[in-house]
Design an enzyme around this catalytic site. Structure first.
Site, PDB file in Angstrom:
ATOM      1  N   LYS A 496      28.197   3.913  -2.181  1.00  0.00           N
ATOM      2  CA  LYS A 496      28.434   3.537  -0.787  1.00  0.00           C
ATOM      3  C   LYS A 496      29.073   2.146  -0.754  1.00  0.00           C
ATOM      4  O   LYS A 496      29.073   1.442  -1.765  1.00  0.00           O
ATOM      5  CB  LYS A 496      27.110   3.545  -0.028  1.00  0.00           C
ATOM      6  CG  LYS A 496      26.075   2.622  -0.635  1.00  0.00           C
ATOM      7  CD  LYS A 496      24.680   2.864  -0.095  1.00  0.00           C
ATOM      8  CE  LYS A 496      23.715   1.879  -0.711  1.00  0.00           C
ATOM      9  NZ  LYS A 496      22.324   2.163  -0.377  1.00  0.00           N
ATOM     10  N   ARG A 594      13.144   2.701   8.747  1.00  0.00           N
ATOM     11  CA  ARG A 594      14.562   2.645   9.085  1.00  0.00           C
ATOM     12  C   ARG A 594      14.923   4.043   9.578  1.00  0.00           C
ATOM     13  O   ARG A 594      14.914   4.307  10.754  1.00  0.00           O
ATOM     14  CB  ARG A 594      15.349   2.242   7.830  1.00  0.00           C
ATOM     15  CG  ARG A 594      16.800   1.994   8.034  1.00  0.00           C
ATOM     16  CD  ARG A 594      17.458   1.351   6.800  1.00  0.00           C
ATOM     17  NE  ARG A 594      17.393   2.178   5.594  1.00  0.00           N
ATOM     18  CZ  ARG A 594      17.931   1.832   4.434  1.00  0.00           C
ATOM     19  NH1 ARG A 594      18.564   0.678   4.303  1.00  0.00           N
ATOM     20  NH2 ARG A 594      17.849   2.629   3.385  1.00  0.00           N
ATOM     21  N   TYR A 721      39.725 -29.138   6.885  1.00  0.00           N
ATOM     22  CA  TYR A 721      39.442 -29.217   8.316  1.00  0.00           C
ATOM     23  C   TYR A 721      38.261 -30.140   8.634  1.00  0.00           C
ATOM     24  O   TYR A 721      37.307 -30.211   7.858  1.00  0.00           O
ATOM     25  CB  TYR A 721      39.091 -27.827   8.855  1.00  0.00           C
ATOM     26  CG  TYR A 721      40.283 -26.919   9.062  1.00  0.00           C
ATOM     27  CD1 TYR A 721      41.301 -27.273   9.961  1.00  0.00           C
ATOM     28  CD2 TYR A 721      40.381 -25.716   8.377  1.00  0.00           C
ATOM     29  CE1 TYR A 721      42.389 -26.420  10.153  1.00  0.00           C
ATOM     30  CE2 TYR A 721      41.465 -24.859   8.577  1.00  0.00           C
ATOM     31  CZ  TYR A 721      42.467 -25.219   9.464  1.00  0.00           C
ATOM     32  OH  TYR A 721      43.528 -24.399   9.659  1.00  0.00           O
ATOM     33  N   MET A 770      40.550 -20.053   6.010  1.00  0.00           N
ATOM     34  CA  MET A 770      40.642 -18.601   6.111  1.00  0.00           C
ATOM     35  C   MET A 770      41.240 -17.985   4.847  1.00  0.00           C
ATOM     36  O   MET A 770      40.721 -17.011   4.311  1.00  0.00           O
ATOM     37  CB  MET A 770      41.496 -18.216   7.327  1.00  0.00           C
ATOM     38  CG  MET A 770      41.497 -16.731   7.603  1.00  0.00           C
ATOM     39  SD  MET A 770      42.626 -16.290   8.918  1.00  0.00           S
ATOM     40  CE  MET A 770      41.772 -16.902  10.357  1.00  0.00           C
TER      41      MET A 770
HETATM   42  C1  PLP Z   1      21.483   1.990  -1.437  1.00  0.00           C
HETATM   43  C2  PLP Z   1      20.417   2.927  -1.694  1.00  0.00           C
HETATM   44  C3  PLP Z   1      19.896   3.087  -2.991  1.00  0.00           C
HETATM   45  C4  PLP Z   1      20.276   2.235  -4.143  1.00  0.00           C
HETATM   46  O1  PLP Z   1      19.516   1.058  -4.134  1.00  0.00           O
HETATM   47  P1  PLP Z   1      19.732  -0.065  -5.268  1.00  0.00           P
HETATM   48  O2  PLP Z   1      18.718  -1.083  -4.976  1.00  0.00           O
HETATM   49  O3  PLP Z   1      21.108  -0.580  -5.091  1.00  0.00           O
HETATM   50  O4  PLP Z   1      19.532   0.623  -6.543  1.00  0.00           O
HETATM   51  C5  PLP Z   1      18.975   4.088  -3.196  1.00  0.00           C
HETATM   52  N1  PLP Z   1      18.561   4.872  -2.176  1.00  0.00           N
HETATM   53  C6  PLP Z   1      19.025   4.731  -0.924  1.00  0.00           C
HETATM   54  C7  PLP Z   1      18.517   5.630   0.138  1.00  0.00           C
HETATM   55  C8  PLP Z   1      19.961   3.767  -0.638  1.00  0.00           C
HETATM   56  O5  PLP Z   1      20.421   3.625   0.605  1.00  0.00           O
END
Ligand code: PLP
Length: 826
Positions: A496, A594, A721, A770
């Protein structure tokens, strides 16, 4: 140098089943790398994770007829007619034994190189020093393992006049096997460092293990000034010639009288064997290059190179680039750039790499190759082999650069589309150069041909700031985490957020090649991108949007389901499409609060609803730890696990099919291996970050930029700046083309953190802008155009995340898209 199958059977002491005639020229241990099936002997190796026997069926279909196995496949006579199965007790041992017997055929000098660092550099330099006078067979790239060494030694043939092989070990006891295969006549110990130290009780123990390689050698090259090495050598009771080098002891076999560093060269003046005086210069100034040149020089002199030849060849030493880079090029091309020395074995490895990366657009595969030197073969034979290799690896277009290739154009009778040029320059000015478009191009050229110019013209003009991603390190991290898991436990790799900033497509290609069970992305669009880029692995969507169900069905993207609302909508959408049995992943909320079903309150209703429809089917059930990275939350984690264990068992018991249960993330895999269940989810760890210990396992991403401009700023002036960067003594300030729009957090400015310029810390001065930032390079030896490391191999990303009081995830995922990703394989 082929062997009949009868001969191989005898050499490895196998029992042969089948009586087909066969002549063996190639050894194969990875089914994906198959090239010449008829002459290939496949070794079905077994590892904890995998079993080569699984690939026999596929290989048979692709034309392989000769197999070394531990178990005969069932009904082999019916299923695999006209084949040979050589049954042995251990396939790895058989592979090693065959290489050993092959080695026995040669009565020539063979150099065995070991040490913690620099093995590959010394091997390549020794090759560069020797090859103008003799035919050298050497390990391709860094093939130095229990499997790599036999495959390397197998490459020796009738032409070989000297062999140069690396031996790498990570465990006690491994060197003995490597020695038997290499049977070195000359040994080189490059140096001793802390690599793999965890597996050895002490440095001395590791040193002794390495020295095992040298048992029967005539001579050993080592550094006498290293006390530990020196002590081990004296305890080792070595009887051969001691080719020790020293800067202190003028009695040493190779006394280094003087090392003089200039701007870009280093000159070494020496006395060899107490009589021969000489000196040479190399075009490098770093310490490692100097010591590596010294051991290479000693071995070359010992093998009969004269001091004049040595000096002449040392001056032309080329840097050893181990990287295979993947870059986006102009006109829809992808470039794979391999600047590793041009020879047929490394060409094969690069072609294999290219053919194993899926290309969604089915683009043409093109090879641009320069003349290959010192192969030991006649040009005719050499280029005929290259042509064969190209055809087997799916090359459709060939561009040859150099007079030898031009003169041997006739050898390329199997490729339709081909052209030949005398030089890179001639090619660049030809219509063929302008016509390159929508191709995957492998560039492989000897440095002298100036392929860098060619690459420069072909790559898309990039912003000077790049994120370099080491795909080899990704694989090492994958294997590191796999080492905590049972061989049967499945793995989801989390890619992801564009693979935590590293770029999802290329990471996915690498993971797919290493057979991970699932890839997981956040939204459907990310999954579509993967599919469009040729990814066929299972893909999980962690945050499925209701508007994208159709896309998920069309592209086989398996959504996570965390609420009844989502469940109902998904079932309705699937029914509308007439879909049944679509796999989904059920998320339970055990404490994160969550997303997810309540494992106590919702589970019965969830089971009920799932049972009363057939549109979707639970493929897995999972939950997520809130604090597996810290011992402080161990009690809470235990509570989460108990909740999950209960509810997921209940779900499973309601269904006949297997539902995969998973809860461990990266930190969990390491910390709670007993909770790995059926599958684990690896995220941050894949990118090299061990969040439990805030430490880097194998660094994957390096963010780099270059110095744009330098100026002297007098005491009392300010930088940037709002006049924030007050200068309290006369300083040298450099501007670098990276700013907060690239993801360089503004809070790092005003000396809150630093980057590295030629290995030295340079603080951010004033506010980060930037697109540009200013750094203090006072007292650092640097110039405009020099490279700057923002984080990576030498500056852990955790230094930045600590300075920002955040986590490495955030630093990695906020690097903006305009920063080009460059991929390489070392
Ligand atoms: C991102 C995520 C992981 C991975 O977690 P890490 O700490 O990066 O290993 C595992 N399970 C879910 C549901 C996640 O969203």
């Amino acid at each position: 140098m082929n062997y009949t199958i009868e001969k191989v059977t005898t050499l490895i002491g196998a029992r042969r089943f089948g009586n087909a005639e066969a002549s063996i020229g190639f050894l194969l241990t990875d089914s994906r790398s198959l090239c010449f099936p008829e002459e290939t002997l496949f070794f079905a190796l077994k590892s904890e994770r995998n079993d080569g026997h699984k690939y026999i069926d596929d290989l048979y279909r692709r034309g392989v007829r000769n197999f070394v196995v531990e178990q005969l496949p069932e009904k082999w006579e019916e299923r695999y007619p006209n084949s040979n199965f050589l049954k042995v007790v251990g396939t790895l041992e058989a592979l090693q034994r065959l290489a050993e017997r092959h080695r026995d055929e040669f009565d020539i000098p063979v150099v065995g190189i070991t040490g913690s660092n620099g093995k590959t550099m010394v091997k390549e330099w020794l090759y560069q020093l020797l090859s103008p006078s003799m035919v050298v067979t050497r390990s391709p790239r860094s093939y130095n393992s229990q499997v790599g060494v036999p495959l390397s030694v197998w490459l020796m043939n009738e032409q070989t006049q000297v062999g140069v092989f690396e031996a790498g070990i990570s465990q006690p006891g491994e060197m003995q096997a490597l020695r038997d295969i290499i049977q070195p006549t000359i040994g080189i110990l490059t140096n001793l460092g802390s690599a793999h130290q965890e597996n050895f009780p002490s440095m001395a123990a590791k040193c002794k293990e390495k020295l095992t390689l040298f048992h029967d050698t005539q001579a050993v090259v080592y550094c006498q000034d290293d006390e530990l090495v020196n002590r081990c050598m004296s305890e080792f009771a070595y009887h051969g010639e001691q080719l020790a080098w020293s800067v202190k002891n003028n009695k040493a076999a190779f006394f280094v009288k003087l090392i003089e560093k200039k701007d870009v060269t280093t000159t070494v003046t020496y006395v060899y064997n107490g009589k021969t005086e000489g000196s040479y210069s190399i075009p490098f100034i770093d310490e490692a290059s100097v010591t590596n040149s010294i051991v290479s020089a000693i071995a070359a002199l010992y093998l009969g190179i004269t001091t004049e030849q040595l000096a002449e060849r040392m001056a032309k030493l080329e840097p050893v680039a181990m990287r295979l880079e993947v870059k986006e090029g102009q006109h829809g091309c992808t470039l794979i750039n391999d600047s590793y020395n041009s020879d047929i074995n490394s060409l094969d490895i690069a072609l294999d790499f290219m053919s194993r990366r899926p290309d969604h657009k089915g683009r043409k595969r093109t090879l641009i190759l320069s003349d290959i030197y010192q192969s030991g073969l006649t040009d005719e034979k050499l280029y005929h082999e290259v042509d064969d290799l190209c055809v087997q690896r799916g090359i459709k277009k060939f561009i040859g650069i150099g007079e030898h290739l031009q003169n041997n154009a006739a050898q390329f009778d199997n490729i339709d589309e081909k052209s030949f040029f005398k030089s890179v320059d001639e090619f660049i000015h030809s219509p063929e150069f302008g016509a390159l478009s929508n191709e995957v191009i492998l560039l492989k050229g000897a440095r002298t041909f100036g392929f860098d110019r060619l690459t420069e013209l072909l790559v898309q003009k990039v912003h000077e700031t790049v994120l370099e991603v080491n795909l080899g390190a990704v694989v090492k991290n994958l294997n590191w985490y796999r080492s905590f898991m049972k061989p049967t436990t499945k793995l989801v790799c989390m890619i992801k957020a564009d693979a935590y900033g590293a770029g999802a497509v290329e990471i996915a290609k690498t993971l797919q090649d290493h057979r991970v069970d699932y890839l997981a992305v956040a939204v459907a669009d990310e999954g579509v991108t993967l599919r469009r880029n040729g990814i066929t692995s299972n893909i999980m969507i962690m945050n499925p949007e209701m508007s994208a169900f159709k896309t998920m069905f069309d592209y086989d993207l398996e959504p996570e389901v965390y609420s009844f609302r989502l469940l109902d909508a998904l079932v309705a959408a699937a029914r509308k499409e007439g879909i049944t049995g679509f796999p989904v992943h059920i998320k339970l909320d055990t404490g994160m609060h969550r997303l997810g079903f309540d494992p106590e309150k919702d589970i019965d209703e969830l089971i009920d609803r799932l049972k009363h429809q057939n549109a979707i089917i639970p493929r897995s059930v999972f939950s997520h730890f809130v604090g597996s990275d810290s011992d402080d939350f161990d009690d809470f984690s235990a509570k989460q696990f108990a909740l999950f264990d209960n509810a997921s068992k209940k779900l499973q018991s309601a269904f006949k099919h297997k539902i995969l249960r998973h809860i461990d993330n990266s930190a969990g895999i390491e910390h709670f291996p007993e909770r790995q269940l059926d599958m684990c989810r690896l995220g941050l760890g894949l990118y090299g970050i061990d969040s439990r210990n805030n430490h880097i396992i194998n660094n994957v991403s390096t963010l780099r930029t270059t110095i744009l401009q330098m100026r002297n700023v007098p005491k009392g002036d300010t930088v940037g700046y709002s006049r924030k960067g007050k200068i309290d003594h006369d300083s040298v300030i450099a501007a670098i083309p990276i700013g907060y729009a690239d993801g360089l957090n503004r809070h790092l400015g005003n000396r809150h953190c630093y980057c590295l310029v030629n290995g030295q810390k340079a603080e951010y001065v004033g506010n980060i802008c930037m697109d540009v930032a200013m750094i203090d390079v006072t007292g650092i030896d640097c110039k405009e155009g020099d490279s700057v490391e923002i984080f990576g191999d030498d500056l852990p990303v955790t230094v930045l995340s600590d300075a920002l009081d955040t986590i490495p995830y955030e630093v990695l995922t906020t690097i903006s898209n305009r920063v080009k990703r460059v991929y390489f394989q070392d």
